[in-house]
Write an enzyme that holds these catalytic residues in place. Structure first.
Site, PDB file in Angstrom:
ATOM      1  N   LYS A 120       0.676  -1.152   0.027  1.00 31.88           N
ATOM      2  CA  LYS A 120       0.048  -0.214  -0.177  1.00 31.88           C
ATOM      3  C   LYS A 120       0.680   1.265  -0.174  1.00 31.88           C
ATOM      4  CE  LYS A 120      -2.532  -0.945   3.923  1.00 31.88           C
ATOM      5  NZ  LYS A 120      -3.391  -0.878   4.942  1.00 31.88           N
ATOM      6  N   LYS A 137       2.592   2.292   2.610  1.00 29.61           N
ATOM      7  CA  LYS A 137       2.537   2.762   4.149  1.00 29.61           C
ATOM      8  C   LYS A 137       3.562   2.111   4.736  1.00 29.61           C
ATOM      9  CE  LYS A 137      -1.458   3.939   6.057  1.00 29.61           C
ATOM     10  NZ  LYS A 137      -2.742   3.927   6.804  1.00 29.61           N
TER      11      LYS A 137
HETATM   12  N1  CTP Z   1      -9.679   6.548  12.003  1.00 37.04           N
HETATM   13  C1  CTP Z   1     -10.351   7.292  12.746  1.00 37.04           C
HETATM   14  N2  CTP Z   1      -9.966   8.526  13.179  1.00 37.04           N
HETATM   15  C2  CTP Z   1      -8.641   8.995  13.169  1.00 37.04           C
HETATM   16  C3  CTP Z   1      -7.801   8.278  12.264  1.00 37.04           C
HETATM   17  C4  CTP Z   1      -8.162   6.933  11.954  1.00 37.04           C
HETATM   18  O1  CTP Z   1     -11.537   7.108  12.797  1.00 37.04           O
HETATM   19  N3  CTP Z   1      -8.329  10.240  13.221  1.00 37.04           N
HETATM   20  C5  CTP Z   1     -10.038   5.299  11.676  1.00 37.04           C
HETATM   21  C6  CTP Z   1      -9.832   5.132  10.124  1.00 37.04           C
HETATM   22  O2  CTP Z   1     -10.828   5.707   9.449  1.00 37.04           O
HETATM   23  C7  CTP Z   1      -9.717   3.395  10.195  1.00 37.04           C
HETATM   24  C8  CTP Z   1      -9.079   3.100  11.337  1.00 37.04           C
HETATM   25  O3  CTP Z   1      -9.200   4.335  12.174  1.00 37.04           O
HETATM   26  O4  CTP Z   1     -10.876   3.215  10.035  1.00 37.04           O
HETATM   27  C9  CTP Z   1      -7.555   2.676  11.336  1.00 37.04           C
HETATM   28  O5  CTP Z   1      -7.049   3.839  10.343  1.00 37.04           O
HETATM   29  P1  CTP Z   1      -5.389   3.914  10.063  1.00 37.04           P
HETATM   30  O6  CTP Z   1      -5.278   4.102   8.699  1.00 37.04           O
HETATM   31  O7  CTP Z   1      -4.779   2.881  10.743  1.00 37.04           O
HETATM   32  O8  CTP Z   1      -4.848   5.034  11.000  1.00 37.04           O
HETATM   33  P2  CTP Z   1      -4.511   6.490  10.560  1.00 37.04           P
HETATM   34  O9  CTP Z   1      -4.267   7.264  12.052  1.00 37.04           O
HETATM   35  O10 CTP Z   1      -5.431   7.223   9.807  1.00 37.04           O
HETATM   36  O11 CTP Z   1      -3.190   6.266   9.957  1.00 37.04           O
HETATM   37  P3  CTP Z   1      -2.513   7.122   8.442  1.00 37.04           P
HETATM   38  O12 CTP Z   1      -1.990   8.365   8.933  1.00 37.04           O
HETATM   39  O13 CTP Z   1      -1.060   6.148   8.562  1.00 37.04           O
HETATM   40  O14 CTP Z   1      -3.236   6.962   7.512  1.00 37.04           O
END
Ligand code: CTP
Length: 128
Positions: free
Chosen positions: A44, A46
């Protein structure tokens, strides 16, 4: 017994994740988290700070999480939903519409993200 599933990387576990998992669990009685493997994260694009095993350790400590499985491909969702007898698929609204194809098997719920917090932000802070 209403069974719920959600997917994600859950790196640097934070309150946005916790709130998502709490609301996901409240959609039913049993919550499965499909946790992205390190290889899948690489696919991905990531780069997680913590390994699959360490991210899994965090999730195992949460009272909202009943079972953790591994997410290895984009395509496994339909199979997982059927194999685990899932009633509700849920994920944050950054994915709105993306998984509507699962409606053939279960309810699909996109939940509002918690503003102003993300793993990306924390990884940035840690580096700075
Ligand atoms: N999520 C959420 N609120 C946030 C961050 C994440 O509700 N502030 C939710 C995402 O929408 C997803 C889950 O948590 O359903 C896992 O998200 P993930 O992508 O692992 O976390 P992120 O913090 O968004 O990571 P990144 O910054 O790497 O995208």
């Amino acid at each position: 017994m209403r069974r719920v599933i959600t997917y994600g990387t859950f790196d640097t576990l934070h309150y946005g994740h916790i709130r998502l998992l709490k609301r996901a669990r409240a959609l039913g009685d049993y919550l499965i988290v499909a946790l992205s493997s390190d290889a899948f994260n690489a696919e991905k694009g990531k780069k997680a700070k913590f390994s699959f095993e360490d991210r899994k350790t965090d999730l195992e400590a949460l009272k909202y999480v009943d079972l953790i499985i591994e997410e290895n491909t984009w395509d496994q969702k339909s199979t997982d939903v059927q194999a685990h007898d899932i009633d509700v698929f849920t994920i944050g609204d950054d994915w709105t519409g993306e998984f509507d194809f699962l409606k053939e098997h279960c309810d699909v719920v996109y939940m509002p993200r918690t503003p102003e917090i993300s793993s990306t932000l924390i990884r940035g802070r840690a580096a700075g």
